[in-house]
Design a protein around this motif. Structure first.
Motif, PDB file in Angstrom:
ATOM      1  N   LYS A   1     -45.578 -36.903  17.966  1.00  8.21           N
ATOM      2  CA  LYS A   1     -46.679 -37.586  18.666  1.00  8.21           C
ATOM      3  C   LYS A   1     -46.852 -39.015  18.154  1.00  8.21           C
ATOM      4  N   LEU A   2     -46.851 -39.114  16.835  1.00  8.31           N
ATOM      5  CA  LEU A   2     -47.035 -40.424  16.216  1.00  8.31           C
ATOM      6  C   LEU A   2     -45.854 -41.335  16.554  1.00  8.31           C
ATOM      7  N   GLY A   3     -44.653 -40.731  16.513  1.00  4.61           N
ATOM      8  CA  GLY A   3     -43.447 -41.502  16.840  1.00  4.61           C
ATOM      9  C   GLY A   3     -43.515 -42.045  18.256  1.00  4.61           C
ATOM     10  N   LYS A   4     -43.891 -41.197  19.178  1.00  5.73           N
ATOM     11  CA  LYS A   4     -43.944 -41.628  20.578  1.00  5.73           C
ATOM     12  C   LYS A   4     -45.021 -42.704  20.768  1.00  5.73           C
ATOM     13  N   TRP A   5     -46.129 -42.486  20.139  1.00  3.01           N
ATOM     14  CA  TRP A   5     -47.251 -43.433  20.242  1.00  3.01           C
ATOM     15  C   TRP A   5     -46.838 -44.807  19.691  1.00  3.01           C
ATOM     16  N   LEU A   6     -46.165 -44.788  18.539  1.00  5.01           N
ATOM     17  CA  LEU A   6     -45.724 -46.058  17.944  1.00  5.01           C
ATOM     18  C   LEU A   6     -44.661 -46.731  18.806  1.00  5.01           C
ATOM     19  N   LYS A   7     -43.783 -45.908  19.361  1.00  9.42           N
ATOM     20  CA  LYS A   7     -42.742 -46.455  20.237  1.00  9.42           C
ATOM     21  C   LYS A   7     -43.397 -47.153  21.434  1.00  9.42           C
TER      22      LYS A   7
ATOM     23  N   MET B   1     -57.880 -40.842  10.702  1.00  4.08           N
ATOM     24  CA  MET B   1     -57.177 -41.899  11.447  1.00  4.08           C
ATOM     25  C   MET B   1     -56.710 -41.469  12.832  1.00  4.08           C
ATOM     26  N   PHE B   2     -56.348 -40.186  12.959  1.00  7.30           N
ATOM     27  CA  PHE B   2     -55.834 -39.721  14.242  1.00  7.30           C
ATOM     28  C   PHE B   2     -56.354 -38.320  14.526  1.00  7.30           C
TER      29      PHE B   2
END
Ligand code: GDP
Length: 304
Positions: free
Chosen positions: A119-125, A279-280
């Motif tokens: 999730k974090l990876g996709k969001w950052l991408k 944070m999330f």
């Protein structure tokens, strides 16, 4: 999550909102109701105590405001204090000044770390970054495969040791600390600007797990250590958070499974008890069920 807390607090304020004057007895009765609602929602006792004391002190010291009647002012105070226990301001990821930003995930098994990595990876991408996921959870059977699946869904590459012996970076050790180091090395080599390191969890807190997480942390010097906590676990959340806070000195909290119907108060206590910001929030099993946590919006949502 938080529905019943929200209903209780809203009901408490219903009578208060129209009041032109507040007596000390009104304030006492309101604070008592708030205390009960928070305790019933599983908010940790010291947090409840601090919260209600702050609300009471401010409510009794209210100056007459032209804009808001006293009842509305109390609601405003409760909103602000709720925001405070949730960590105050929105806290964003601290990006490294040079080299890749390293984010390490820690927490118990089943907390939602691996899912969060995707999730974090996709969001950052989506924000224009080039993340790399690193599979340093070598404890749980299938954790590496699971991260690969998660990475595929998120459209984010995964650095993982080959099953059995070697890693893609020619590291044959199967040692999670070495995998983390190699993952960061690969991120540098391939110009990834964010590295998300998934680590092993156990069903309960144990010293070996904590030592391993610490070793990984010391080896890769993360910019953020995110502690992932399942919001469904109830009172245990606070003890677990304290143990991880002492064990790995995390920098931020991620509440997972906020889509569940648990009372959720224990999770709300974590920021206050550890002094580390939420944070999330993770809100489901899909890769997009994820949001940045805004204490002000969450407080308003609870009091809506
Ligand atoms: P890990 O052991 O900490 O890596 O936890 P996982 O990421 O494997 O998650 C454990 C289980 O919880 C999996 O079945 C996930 O699909 C599920 N899960 C993770 N995050 C959420 C969430 O926000 N909501 C719900 N409903 N389930 C979640």
């Amino acid at each position: 999550m938080f529905n019943s807390l929200s209903d209780r607090l809203t009901a408490t304020f219903k009578n208060l909102k129209g009041k032109g004057r507040l007596t000390e007895a009104d304030v006492d009765a309101t604070v008592r109701e708030i205390r009960r609602a928070l305790l019933d929602a599983d908010v940790a006792v010291p947090v409840v105590r601090e919260f209600t004391a702050a609300v009471k002190e401010r409510a009794l010291g209210l100056e007459v405001s032209e804009a808001l009647n006293p009842g509305q002012q109390v609601v405003k105070i409760v909103n602000e204090e709720l925001q405070n226990i949730l960590g105050g301001q929105t806290r964003r990821i601290r990006m490294a000044k040079s080299g890749p930003t390293i984010i390490m995930l820690a927490g118990l098994q089943g907390a939602g770390k691996t899912t969060l990595a995707g999730k974090l990876g996709k969001w950052l991408k989506g924000q224009g970054h080039r993340p790399l996921l690193v599979a340093s959870d070598l404890q749980r059977p299938n954790a590496v495969t699971q991260l690969k699946v998660v990475g595929e869904r998120a459209g984010v590459p995964v650095f993982a040791p080959h099953p059995g012996t070697t890693s893609e970076f020619d590291d044959p050790t199967g040692d999670p600390v070495q995998v983390a180091r190699d993952g960061v090395a690969q991120a540098r080599a391939r110009l990834h600007d964010v590295v998300i390191v998934d680590t092993a969890g156990r069903l309960g807190i144990d010293e070996a797990l904590m030592a391993q997480a610490r070793d990984i942390r010391d080896a890769v010097q993360p910019d953020e250590v995110l502690f992932v906590i399942d919001a469904m676990v109830g009172q245990d959340a606070v003890n677990t958070a304290q143990a991880f806070n002492e064990g790995v000195d995390f920098t931020g909290v991620v509440l997972s499974k906020l889509d569940g119907d648990a009372r959720g108060g224990a999770a709300l206590s974590v920021a206050s008890v550890t002094g580390k910001p939420i944070m999330f929030a993770s809100t489901g099993e899909n890769v997009d069920d994820f949001e940045q946590f805004h204490p002000d919006r969450m407080a308003s949502r609870i009091l809506d």
